[in-house]
Design an enzyme around this catalytic site. Structure first.
Site, short mmCIF file in Angstrom:
data_model
loop_
_atom_site.label_atom_id
_atom_site.label_comp_id
_atom_site.label_asym_id
_atom_site.label_seq_id
_atom_site.Cartn_x
_atom_site.Cartn_y
_atom_site.Cartn_z
N GLU A 65 30.84 29.50 41.49
CA GLU A 65 30.92 28.33 42.28
C GLU A 65 30.80 27.15 41.49
O GLU A 65 31.03 26.16 41.86
CB GLU A 65 30.19 28.48 43.46
CG GLU A 65 30.72 28.97 44.67
CD GLU A 65 30.92 30.54 44.40
OE1 GLU A 65 30.20 31.14 43.63
OE2 GLU A 65 32.04 31.22 44.96
N GLU B 299 21.30 28.44 29.12
CA GLU B 299 19.75 28.47 29.07
C GLU B 299 19.31 26.95 28.38
O GLU B 299 18.15 26.52 28.72
CB GLU B 299 19.27 29.31 27.98
CG GLU B 299 19.81 29.26 26.64
CD GLU B 299 19.27 30.25 25.60
OE1 GLU B 299 19.94 30.63 24.76
OE2 GLU B 299 18.01 30.75 25.84
N ASP C 226 26.95 32.20 20.82
CA ASP C 226 26.81 30.92 21.46
C ASP C 226 28.05 30.19 20.98
O ASP C 226 28.68 29.11 21.86
CB ASP C 226 25.54 30.02 20.93
CG ASP C 226 24.25 30.68 21.45
OD1 ASP C 226 24.50 31.51 22.36
OD2 ASP C 226 23.34 29.84 21.10
N ARG D 201 18.19 33.80 44.65
CA ARG D 201 17.78 35.16 43.72
C ARG D 201 17.99 34.56 42.33
O ARG D 201 19.17 33.77 42.13
CB ARG D 201 18.30 36.48 43.92
CG ARG D 201 17.85 37.04 45.36
CD ARG D 201 16.46 37.31 45.27
NE ARG D 201 15.88 38.07 46.20
CZ ARG D 201 15.61 37.55 47.37
NH1 ARG D 201 15.82 36.25 47.80
NH2 ARG D 201 15.32 38.16 48.45
N HIS E 100 18.92 38.71 26.05
CA HIS E 100 19.25 39.20 24.98
C HIS E 100 20.12 40.55 25.04
O HIS E 100 20.91 40.96 24.36
CB HIS E 100 17.95 39.90 24.14
CG HIS E 100 17.32 38.52 23.44
ND1 HIS E 100 16.42 37.89 24.31
CD2 HIS E 100 17.28 38.17 22.36
CE1 HIS E 100 15.89 36.95 23.47
NE2 HIS E 100 16.38 37.14 22.43
N ARG F 42 27.95 39.60 42.03
CA ARG F 42 28.66 39.26 43.02
C ARG F 42 28.46 40.31 44.22
O ARG F 42 28.24 40.08 45.32
CB ARG F 42 29.93 38.80 42.62
CG ARG F 42 30.72 38.51 43.71
CD ARG F 42 30.60 37.15 44.38
NE ARG F 42 31.04 35.99 43.71
CZ ARG F 42 30.99 34.90 43.88
NH1 ARG F 42 30.43 34.48 44.75
NH2 ARG F 42 31.63 33.79 43.08
N ARG G 44 31.88 46.06 7.17
CA ARG G 44 33.08 47.06 6.95
C ARG G 44 34.23 46.52 6.48
O ARG G 44 34.60 47.16 5.26
CB ARG G 44 33.31 47.75 8.29
CG ARG G 44 34.61 48.86 8.20
CD ARG G 44 34.57 49.58 9.35
NE ARG G 44 35.66 50.42 9.52
CZ ARG G 44 36.90 49.96 9.82
NH1 ARG G 44 37.19 48.85 10.38
NH2 ARG G 44 37.94 50.81 9.97
N MET H 45 23.00 32.81 27.79
CA MET H 45 22.36 32.16 26.54
C MET H 45 23.49 31.04 26.39
O MET H 45 24.52 31.01 26.65
CB MET H 45 22.62 33.50 25.31
CG MET H 45 21.18 34.15 25.41
SD MET H 45 20.96 35.12 24.01
CE MET H 45 19.21 35.78 23.98
O1 F6P Z 1 22.09 33.66 18.90
C1 F6P Z 1 21.93 32.30 19.58
C2 F6P Z 1 21.02 32.67 20.65
O2 F6P Z 1 21.42 33.76 21.51
C3 F6P Z 1 20.72 31.52 21.46
O3 F6P Z 1 21.35 31.44 22.57
C4 F6P Z 1 19.23 31.85 22.12
O4 F6P Z 1 18.48 30.92 22.41
C5 F6P Z 1 18.58 32.41 20.82
O5 F6P Z 1 19.81 33.01 20.16
C6 F6P Z 1 17.41 33.51 21.13
O6 F6P Z 1 17.25 34.16 19.81
P1 F6P Z 1 15.91 34.70 19.26
O7 F6P Z 1 15.23 35.35 20.48
O8 F6P Z 1 16.29 35.89 18.41
O9 F6P Z 1 15.15 33.59 18.74
#
Ligand code: F6P
Length: 332
Positions: free
Chosen positions: A198, A232, A138, A256, A262, A165, A20, A180
């Site tokens: 923590e 991750e 990220d 848990r 996503h 929490r 935009r 992520m």
């Molecule tokens: O945008 C980066 C990211 O969010 C990473 O943290 C993650 O591993 C990846 O995208 C996953 O992306 P996709 O499922 O689109 O390959």
């Protein structure tokens, strides 16, 4: 001037806000704004038409997540999947350059992460002017304070941690929450602090399972629940693997695991992301008009700054060590 914008790699909240800003400023400066669907696809395949980004095309898109142009992490112009031939790729960069010339495009604005900035750098050496706009939830691109999408993703994850929490306290449980961050722990660290976790496990720090168990065991004495945020890409593995190893050492915990995945990529962008995206969309056009045609446009100490591509893609961004230091102080 005729300029084409595209959104490469994975999506991030705030992409539409960039488009935009780009479209509005282009119209005001008498620049023809075009958009390439699905990353580079519009510049590779002649049957994929470029989209004219005039007023009506960008109306009402500011609060929307995703990208009206579409994103693709399978759109590497230097190794493009060959349609109908599984697993086969082809270098289409010469075709892209040819198409850019044929369409009369003067420059590209490439909104993307690490991968897209690498492609931009290569296109510059092929004579195509490119301005990069950094986005990735990220936040792992150097040369800018923040990337578009990071703030929204952090807020989404923080909200999830607040909810977890509630249930963790009700049941006196230990939760491992995976956020992520394939190569970086920016989301994990920020949301651990913001969510009162923590412990945070991030790829930038070497943390062993015994240390996690020690902190949790000590902390558990005065607390009903605990939350560990795991990036991750942590070297100890994802949240499920780490939770299992903690359970083997400390079976007293009722554990848990929640993987946010996503959902961190979607949603309406926050104020910070909308403002950043607007500044960078407008700024990209203004820089091109001023003749600055190579570099990544980000903010450095809050100020709009164009940095060389080499700097933005050289080895990522330093970890927020200050946050790593204060997390244990805040979590007692
Ligand atoms: O945008 C980066 C990211 O969010 C990473 O943290 C993650 O591993 C990846 O995208 C996953 O992306 P996709 O499922 O689109 O390959």
């Amino acid at each position: 001037m005729k300029v084409c914008v595209l959104t490469g790699g994975g999506d991030a909240p705030g992409l539409n806000a960039v488009l935009r800003g780009f479209a509005k400023r282009a119209a005001q400066l008498d620049i023809e704004p075009w958009g390439s669907p699905n990353g580079f696809e519009g510049l590779v395949f002649p049957d994929v038409e470029l989209q004219r980004l005039d007023g009506p095309a960008v109306r009402g898109i500011l609060p929307r997540g995703g990208s009206i142009l579409g994103c693709s992490n399978k759109s590497n112009p230097f190794a493009m999947p060959v349609p109908g031939e599984k697993g086969k790729t082809r270098d289409e960069s010469a075709r892209v350059v040819e198409r850019i010339r044929a369409l009369g495009l003067d420059a590209l604005v490439l909104v993307g992460g690490d991968g897209t900035m690498h492609y931009a750098r290569r296109f510059i050496s092929l004579g195509v002017p490119c301005v990069g706009v950094p986005k990735t939830i990220d936040n792992d691109l150097a040369g800018t304070d923040r990337t578009i999408g990071f703030d929204t993703a952090c807020n989404t994850a923080m909200e999830a941690i607040d909810r977890l929490r509630d249930t963790a306290s009700s049941h006196e449980r230990l939760f491992f929450v995976e956020v992520m961050g394939r190569d970086a722990g920016f989301i994990a660290l920020r949301t651990a602090i913001a969510g009162g976790a923590e412990y945070a496990m991030v790829p930038e720090a070497h943390q062993d399972i015994d240390d996690v168990v020690r902190v949790l065991t000590q902390g558990a004495q005065g607390k009903g629940s605990s939350i560990v945020v795991v990036a991750e890409g942590d070297e100890q593995g994802g949240a499920f693997a780490i939770a299992q190893r903690v359970k083997e050492r400390a079976p007293q915990f009722d554990i848990r695991v929640s993987v946010l995945g996503h959902l961190q990529r979607g949603g309406s962008p926050t104020v910070a992301d909308r403002v950043l995206a607007g500044r960078l969309g407008v700024g990209a056009v203004e820089h091109l008009c001023a003749g600055h045609r190579h570099g990544v446009l980000g903010t450095v100490n809050g100020k709009l700054t164009l940095v060389p591509f080499a700097e933005a893609i050289a080895g990522g961004k330093p970890a927020e060590t200050e946050l790593l230091r204060i997390l244990p102080i805040l979590s007692v």
